[in-house]
Scaffold this motif. Sequence first.
Motif, mmCIF file in Angstrom:
data_model
loop_
_atom_site.group_PDB
_atom_site.id
_atom_site.type_symbol
_atom_site.label_atom_id
_atom_site.label_comp_id
_atom_site.label_asym_id
_atom_site.label_seq_id
_atom_site.Cartn_x
_atom_site.Cartn_y
_atom_site.Cartn_z
ATOM 1 N N THR A 13 0.844 -1.196 0.000
ATOM 2 C CA THR A 13 0.000 0.000 0.000
ATOM 3 C C THR A 13 0.875 1.240 0.000
ATOM 4 O O THR A 13 2.043 1.199 0.404
ATOM 5 C CB THR A 13 -0.941 0.051 1.218
ATOM 6 O OG1 THR A 13 -0.143 0.076 2.408
ATOM 7 C CG2 THR A 13 -1.885 -1.135 1.246
ATOM 8 N N HIS A 14 0.287 2.330 -0.454
ATOM 9 C CA HIS A 14 0.940 3.637 -0.426
ATOM 10 C C HIS A 14 -0.004 4.557 0.343
ATOM 11 O O HIS A 14 -1.154 4.740 -0.053
ATOM 12 C CB HIS A 14 1.146 4.154 -1.862
ATOM 13 C CG HIS A 14 1.818 5.487 -1.914
ATOM 14 N ND1 HIS A 14 3.170 5.640 -1.719
ATOM 15 C CD2 HIS A 14 1.309 6.728 -2.135
ATOM 16 C CE1 HIS A 14 3.479 6.915 -1.825
ATOM 17 N NE2 HIS A 14 2.369 7.600 -2.075
ATOM 18 N N THR A 15 0.477 5.110 1.453
ATOM 19 C CA THR A 15 -0.342 5.951 2.316
ATOM 20 C C THR A 15 0.279 7.332 2.417
ATOM 21 O O THR A 15 1.495 7.454 2.601
ATOM 22 C CB THR A 15 -0.474 5.319 3.718
ATOM 23 O OG1 THR A 15 -1.020 4.011 3.580
ATOM 24 C CG2 THR A 15 -1.357 6.151 4.627
ATOM 25 N N THR A 16 -0.564 8.357 2.293
ATOM 26 C CA THR A 16 -0.126 9.737 2.476
ATOM 27 C C THR A 16 -1.114 10.443 3.386
ATOM 28 O O THR A 16 -2.300 10.127 3.400
ATOM 29 C CB THR A 16 -0.057 10.492 1.127
ATOM 30 O OG1 THR A 16 -1.340 10.450 0.502
ATOM 31 C CG2 THR A 16 0.978 9.882 0.200
ATOM 32 N N GLY A 17 -0.627 11.375 4.172
ATOM 33 C CA GLY A 17 -1.508 12.183 5.013
ATOM 34 C C GLY A 17 -1.879 11.572 6.344
ATOM 35 O O GLY A 17 -2.699 12.132 7.070
ATOM 36 N N GLY A 18 -1.338 10.413 6.687
ATOM 37 C CA GLY A 18 -1.626 9.805 7.984
ATOM 38 C C GLY A 18 -3.104 9.557 8.198
ATOM 39 O O GLY A 18 -3.820 9.146 7.284
ATOM 40 N N ARG A 19 -3.596 9.843 9.388
ATOM 41 C CA ARG A 19 -5.000 9.582 9.730
ATOM 42 C C ARG A 19 -5.976 10.491 8.989
ATOM 43 O O ARG A 19 -7.167 10.243 8.994
ATOM 44 C CB ARG A 19 -5.209 9.707 11.239
ATOM 45 C CG ARG A 19 -4.617 8.547 12.015
ATOM 46 C CD ARG A 19 -4.956 8.701 13.502
ATOM 47 N NE ARG A 19 -4.525 7.541 14.252
ATOM 48 C CZ ARG A 19 -5.279 6.451 14.437
ATOM 49 N NH1 ARG A 19 -6.473 6.367 13.918
ATOM 50 N NH2 ARG A 19 -4.821 5.432 15.140
ATOM 51 N N GLU A 20 -5.508 11.508 8.354
ATOM 52 C CA GLU A 20 -6.378 12.404 7.582
ATOM 53 C C GLU A 20 -6.047 12.321 6.095
ATOM 54 O O GLU A 20 -6.319 13.240 5.332
ATOM 55 C CB GLU A 20 -6.216 13.858 8.073
ATOM 56 C CG GLU A 20 -6.478 14.056 9.545
ATOM 57 C CD GLU A 20 -7.865 13.618 9.989
ATOM 58 O OE1 GLU A 20 -8.829 13.748 9.214
ATOM 59 O OE2 GLU A 20 -7.980 13.113 11.125
ATOM 60 N N LYS B 29 -10.168 6.682 1.695
ATOM 61 C CA LYS B 29 -9.892 7.913 2.412
ATOM 62 C C LYS B 29 -9.773 7.535 3.889
ATOM 63 O O LYS B 29 -10.488 6.656 4.369
ATOM 64 C CB LYS B 29 -11.027 8.918 2.234
ATOM 65 C CG LYS B 29 -11.124 9.473 0.841
ATOM 66 C CD LYS B 29 -12.109 10.631 0.748
ATOM 67 C CE LYS B 29 -13.475 10.271 1.259
ATOM 68 N NZ LYS B 29 -14.466 11.353 1.147
ATOM 69 N N LEU B 30 -8.920 8.235 4.595
ATOM 70 C CA LEU B 30 -8.722 7.986 6.022
ATOM 71 C C LEU B 30 -9.155 9.204 6.818
ATOM 72 O O LEU B 30 -9.039 10.335 6.347
ATOM 73 C CB LEU B 30 -7.251 7.674 6.305
ATOM 74 C CG LEU B 30 -6.659 6.484 5.558
ATOM 75 C CD1 LEU B 30 -5.142 6.451 5.721
ATOM 76 C CD2 LEU B 30 -7.278 5.196 6.066
ATOM 77 N N SER B 31 -9.654 8.956 8.014
ATOM 78 C CA SER B 31 -9.965 10.036 8.949
ATOM 79 C C SER B 31 -9.834 9.489 10.366
ATOM 80 O O SER B 31 -9.921 8.292 10.598
ATOM 81 C CB SER B 31 -11.363 10.613 8.703
ATOM 82 O OG SER B 31 -12.349 9.629 8.830
ATOM 83 N N SER B 32 -9.612 10.396 11.287
ATOM 84 C CA SER B 32 -9.442 9.995 12.688
ATOM 85 C C SER B 32 -10.746 9.450 13.251
ATOM 86 O O SER B 32 -11.829 9.923 12.885
ATOM 87 C CB SER B 32 -8.994 11.189 13.527
ATOM 88 O OG SER B 32 -7.692 11.575 13.149
#
Length: 138
Positions: free
Chosen positions: A13-20, A33-36
Motif C-alpha cells: 500500500t501507499h499511504t499519504t496524510g496519515g490519519r487524515e 480515504k482515512l480520517s481519525s
Amino acid sequence: MNKPDKILYTARTHTTGGREGKSASSDGRLDVKLSSPGGPGSGTNPEQLFAAGWSACFEGAMGLAAKKLDVKLPADLAIDAEVDLGMTGDAYLLQARLNVSLPGVDKEMARAIIDMAHQTCPYSKATRGNIDVEINLV
C-alpha cells in the motif's frame, strides 16, 4: 522471531496524510480515504481496517479448524470485531475483542474451533502477548 520459509502473498500500500489522508494498494483493489476515529472526516481509520482484516483472517482460520475437526461451519457464521484505541499515560495502545457467532454448533465444539483458529490465525499470532485480546463465543 519466526520468519516464513515461503512468502504466499505481499500486500503493498501507499499511504499519504496519515490519519487524515488516503491509502491505496499497488494492485488498485483498495483505495480509501482515512480520517481519525470520531472525527469529522468521511473516511475509515486504521482501527476499522485492522478489525476487518483480523476478523476476515480469523474466519478463514476457523474454516481450517472446522475441516480438521470434521465440522461444517454454518452459513450464517459471523464475527463482530472491536478494536479499541486507548492510552496509558501518554502512550497509545490497542486492545481487541472478537465476538464469534456459530449458530447451531455445539458450544464445546464451537469453543474448540475458536481456540484452534486463535492458535493458527496470523493476526492472532501477531497480537499475542502484545495487546489485550478477548475471543468470545456469543
